[in-house]
Scaffold this motif. Structure first.
Motif, PDB file in Angstrom:
ATOM      1  N   ILE A 234      34.332  34.714  43.129  1.00 46.01           N
ATOM      2  CA  ILE A 234      35.597  33.984  43.019  1.00 46.01           C
ATOM      3  C   ILE A 234      35.784  33.371  41.648  1.00 46.01           C
ATOM      4  CG2 ILE A 234      36.880  32.001  43.908  1.00 46.01           C
ATOM      5  CD1 ILE A 234      35.830  32.719  46.675  1.00 46.01           C
ATOM      6  N   SER A 235      34.718  32.829  41.042  1.00 46.71           N
ATOM      7  CA  SER A 235      34.880  32.192  39.724  1.00 46.71           C
ATOM      8  C   SER A 235      35.386  33.200  38.690  1.00 46.71           C
ATOM      9  CB  SER A 235      33.575  31.544  39.258  1.00 46.71           C
ATOM     10  OG  SER A 235      32.560  32.520  39.141  1.00 46.71           O
ATOM     11  N   THR A 236      34.938  34.431  38.786  1.00 45.58           N
ATOM     12  CA  THR A 236      35.416  35.474  37.877  1.00 45.58           C
ATOM     13  C   THR A 236      36.844  35.872  38.223  1.00 45.58           C
ATOM     14  OG1 THR A 236      33.187  36.280  37.564  1.00 45.58           O
ATOM     15  CG2 THR A 236      34.961  37.782  36.978  1.00 45.58           C
ATOM     16  N   LEU A 237      37.143  35.949  39.506  1.00 44.28           N
ATOM     17  CA  LEU A 237      38.504  36.273  39.943  1.00 44.28           C
ATOM     18  C   LEU A 237      39.491  35.224  39.432  1.00 44.28           C
ATOM     19  CD1 LEU A 237      40.408  38.055  41.631  1.00 44.28           C
ATOM     20  CD2 LEU A 237      39.790  36.663  43.624  1.00 44.28           C
ATOM     21  N   LEU A 238      39.062  33.976  39.375  1.00 46.91           N
ATOM     22  CA  LEU A 238      39.935  32.892  38.916  1.00 46.91           C
ATOM     23  C   LEU A 238      40.072  32.823  37.392  1.00 46.91           C
ATOM     24  CD1 LEU A 238      38.796  30.085  41.373  1.00 46.91           C
ATOM     25  CD2 LEU A 238      40.893  31.460  41.483  1.00 46.91           C
ATOM     26  N   HIS A 239      39.268  33.597  36.663  1.00 44.46           N
ATOM     27  CA  HIS A 239      39.366  33.598  35.198  1.00 44.46           C
ATOM     28  C   HIS A 239      40.768  34.038  34.782  1.00 44.46           C
ATOM     29  CE1 HIS A 239      38.676  34.838  31.014  1.00 44.46           C
ATOM     30  NE2 HIS A 239      37.675  33.959  31.047  1.00 44.46           N
ATOM     31  N   GLU A 240      41.290  33.405  33.757  1.00 42.16           N
ATOM     32  CA  GLU A 240      42.660  33.665  33.299  1.00 42.16           C
ATOM     33  C   GLU A 240      42.936  35.148  33.049  1.00 42.16           C
ATOM     34  OE1 GLU A 240      45.421  32.557  29.479  1.00 42.16           O
ATOM     35  OE2 GLU A 240      43.935  31.081  30.127  1.00 42.16           O
ATOM     36  N   SER A 241      41.963  35.871  32.563  1.00 44.44           N
ATOM     37  CA  SER A 241      42.170  37.295  32.261  1.00 44.44           C
ATOM     38  C   SER A 241      42.373  38.140  33.515  1.00 44.44           C
ATOM     39  CB  SER A 241      40.984  37.843  31.465  1.00 44.44           C
ATOM     40  OG  SER A 241      39.806  37.819  32.258  1.00 44.44           O
ATOM     41  N   ASN A 242      42.016  37.604  34.667  1.00 42.91           N
ATOM     42  CA  ASN A 242      42.148  38.345  35.926  1.00 42.91           C
ATOM     43  C   ASN A 242      43.331  37.883  36.775  1.00 42.91           C
ATOM     44  OD1 ASN A 242      39.834  39.969  35.534  1.00 42.91           O
ATOM     45  ND2 ASN A 242      38.564  38.207  36.053  1.00 42.91           N
ATOM     46  N   ARG A 243      44.104  36.950  36.267  1.00 41.70           N
ATOM     47  CA  ARG A 243      45.152  36.321  37.065  1.00 41.70           C
ATOM     48  C   ARG A 243      46.150  37.331  37.632  1.00 41.70           C
ATOM     49  NH1 ARG A 243      47.346  31.824  34.008  1.00 41.70           N
ATOM     50  NH2 ARG A 243      45.449  30.858  34.742  1.00 41.70           N
TER      51      ARG A 243
ATOM     52  N   VAL B  36      46.401  37.604  41.719  1.00 40.66           N
ATOM     53  CA  VAL B  36      47.688  37.589  42.426  1.00 40.66           C
ATOM     54  C   VAL B  36      47.744  38.678  43.503  1.00 40.66           C
ATOM     55  CG1 VAL B  36      50.187  37.938  42.157  1.00 40.66           C
ATOM     56  CG2 VAL B  36      48.964  36.380  40.615  1.00 40.66           C
ATOM     57  N   PRO B  37      47.356  39.922  43.209  1.00 40.59           N
ATOM     58  CA  PRO B  37      47.384  40.918  44.292  1.00 40.59           C
ATOM     59  C   PRO B  37      46.434  40.602  45.452  1.00 40.59           C
ATOM     60  CG  PRO B  37      47.295  42.031  42.177  1.00 40.59           C
ATOM     61  CD  PRO B  37      47.079  40.562  41.919  1.00 40.59           C
ATOM     62  N   ILE B  38      45.216  40.166  45.151  1.00 41.49           N
ATOM     63  CA  ILE B  38      44.262  39.861  46.227  1.00 41.49           C
ATOM     64  C   ILE B  38      44.746  38.655  47.027  1.00 41.49           C
ATOM     65  CG2 ILE B  38      41.909  39.057  46.715  1.00 41.49           C
ATOM     66  CD1 ILE B  38      40.973  40.888  44.385  1.00 41.49           C
ATOM     67  N   ALA B  39      45.259  37.642  46.357  1.00 41.05           N
ATOM     68  CA  ALA B  39      45.792  36.465  47.063  1.00 41.05           C
ATOM     69  C   ALA B  39      46.997  36.847  47.917  1.00 41.05           C
ATOM     70  CB  ALA B  39      46.163  35.375  46.063  1.00 41.05           C
TER      71      ALA B  39
ATOM     72  N   SER C 199      32.470  40.754  34.558  1.00 40.51           N
ATOM     73  CA  SER C 199      32.777  41.504  33.339  1.00 40.51           C
ATOM     74  C   SER C 199      31.696  41.262  32.302  1.00 40.51           C
ATOM     75  CB  SER C 199      34.136  41.050  32.791  1.00 40.51           C
ATOM     76  OG  SER C 199      34.350  41.567  31.516  1.00 40.51           O
ATOM     77  N   ALA C 200      31.078  42.345  31.856  1.00 43.97           N
ATOM     78  CA  ALA C 200      30.066  42.228  30.809  1.00 43.97           C
ATOM     79  C   ALA C 200      30.710  41.744  29.509  1.00 43.97           C
ATOM     80  CB  ALA C 200      29.376  43.572  30.592  1.00 43.97           C
ATOM     81  N   ALA C 201      31.934  42.197  29.252  1.00 46.44           N
ATOM     82  CA  ALA C 201      32.630  41.794  28.019  1.00 46.44           C
ATOM     83  C   ALA C 201      32.894  40.296  27.998  1.00 46.44           C
ATOM     84  CB  ALA C 201      33.945  42.559  27.883  1.00 46.44           C
ATOM     85  N   LEU C 202      33.174  39.720  29.160  1.00 49.31           N
ATOM     86  CA  LEU C 202      33.438  38.279  29.237  1.00 49.31           C
ATOM     87  C   LEU C 202      32.187  37.490  29.595  1.00 49.31           C
ATOM     88  CD1 LEU C 202      36.803  38.345  31.231  1.00 49.31           C
ATOM     89  CD2 LEU C 202      36.508  37.994  28.772  1.00 49.31           C
ATOM     90  N   ALA C 203      31.097  38.195  29.851  1.00 52.64           N
ATOM     91  CA  ALA C 203      29.833  37.581  30.261  1.00 52.64           C
ATOM     92  C   ALA C 203      30.035  36.699  31.488  1.00 52.64           C
ATOM     93  CB  ALA C 203      29.211  36.790  29.105  1.00 52.64           C
TER      94      ALA C 203
END
Length: 180
Positions: free
Chosen positions: A82-91, A96-99, A73-77
C-alpha cells in the motif's frame, strides 16, 4: 528462484488482477446475458441473487489483495504494498483504478445489493396482494410500478458501478502491462 517467487507478492498481485478482470468480464458480458435470454425471469432472479454476493465480494476483496501486493519499483527504491501504491507516481495509473474497483464492489455489496433485495421482497409482497407477479404482462398497481421503478434505479446504479470497475480494471491493466 522458485522459493523467492512464492514469497514475492508479484504472482499474487497478477492472479488477483486476472481473477478480477476475468470474473467481471465473464459475469457481465457472457453469463448474465445468456441467462437473461435463456431462463424465465424468476429463475434468472434466483440465480443472480445467489451469484451477486460472490461476485461483489470478489470485486471488493480482489482490489484489496491487489493493494496489499502492489509491486514496488526498483527505480524509486520502494517496497511492495500500500505504501508504494500511495506514492505520488502511482496515483493516476494505479491508485485511482484500484480504489475505484474496490469502492464500486463495496458499494454494490454493502449498499445496493441489500437495497435491491429489500425492494424485491416488497415486490413479492405486492405481487401477493395484487394477484400478479411483477414480470407478468398487463397493467400493474401503482405500488408495483413504484417498486419496479425503484428496483430499476438501483439496478441502473449498480450496473454503472460495475462498468466503472471494469473500465478501471482495463485501465489498470495498461499500467500493469507497462511495468512488465
Amino acid at each position: 528462484m522458485a522459493g523467492s517467487l512464492i514469497a514475492s507478492p508479484a504472482p499474487y498481485h497478477i492472479i488477483a488482477y486476472a481473477t478480477l478482470v476475468g470474473t467481471s468480464f465473464f459475469h457481465t458480458f457472457v453469463n448474465s446475458p445468456i441467462l437473461f435470454k435463456t431462463v424465465e425471469r424468476p429463475v434468472f432472479s434466483a440465480v443472480q441473487a445467489k451469484a451477486f454476493p460472490v461476485y461483489f465480494g470478489l470485486q471488493t476483496i480482489l482490489p484489496t489483495i491487489m493493494a496489499l501486493t502492489f509491486p514496488g519499483s526498483a527505480a524509486l527504491a520502494t517496497g511492495n504494498g500500500i505504501s508504494t501504491l500511495l506514492h505520488e507516481s502511482n496515483r493516476w495509473g494505479s491508485l485511482v483504478p484500484i480504489a475505484t474497483m474496490f469502492v464500486s464492489g463495496a458499494l454494490n455489496l454493502l449498499v445496493l445489493m441489500p437495497a435491491s433485495r429489500e425492494v424485491m421482497k416488497k415486490r413479492q409482497g405486492q405481487a401477493k396482494r395484487d394477484g400478479k407477479q411483477w414480470h407478468e404482462e398487463g397493467p400493474h398497481s401503482d405500488e408495483m410500478r413504484a417498486l419496479s421503478k425503484r428496483f430499476g434505479m438501483l439496478h441502473g446504479i449498480s450496473s454503472l458501478l460495475n462498468l466503472a470497475a471494469i473500465i478501471s480494471s482495463i485501465t489498470y491493466g495498461f499500467t500493469l502491462g507497462a511495468r512488465l
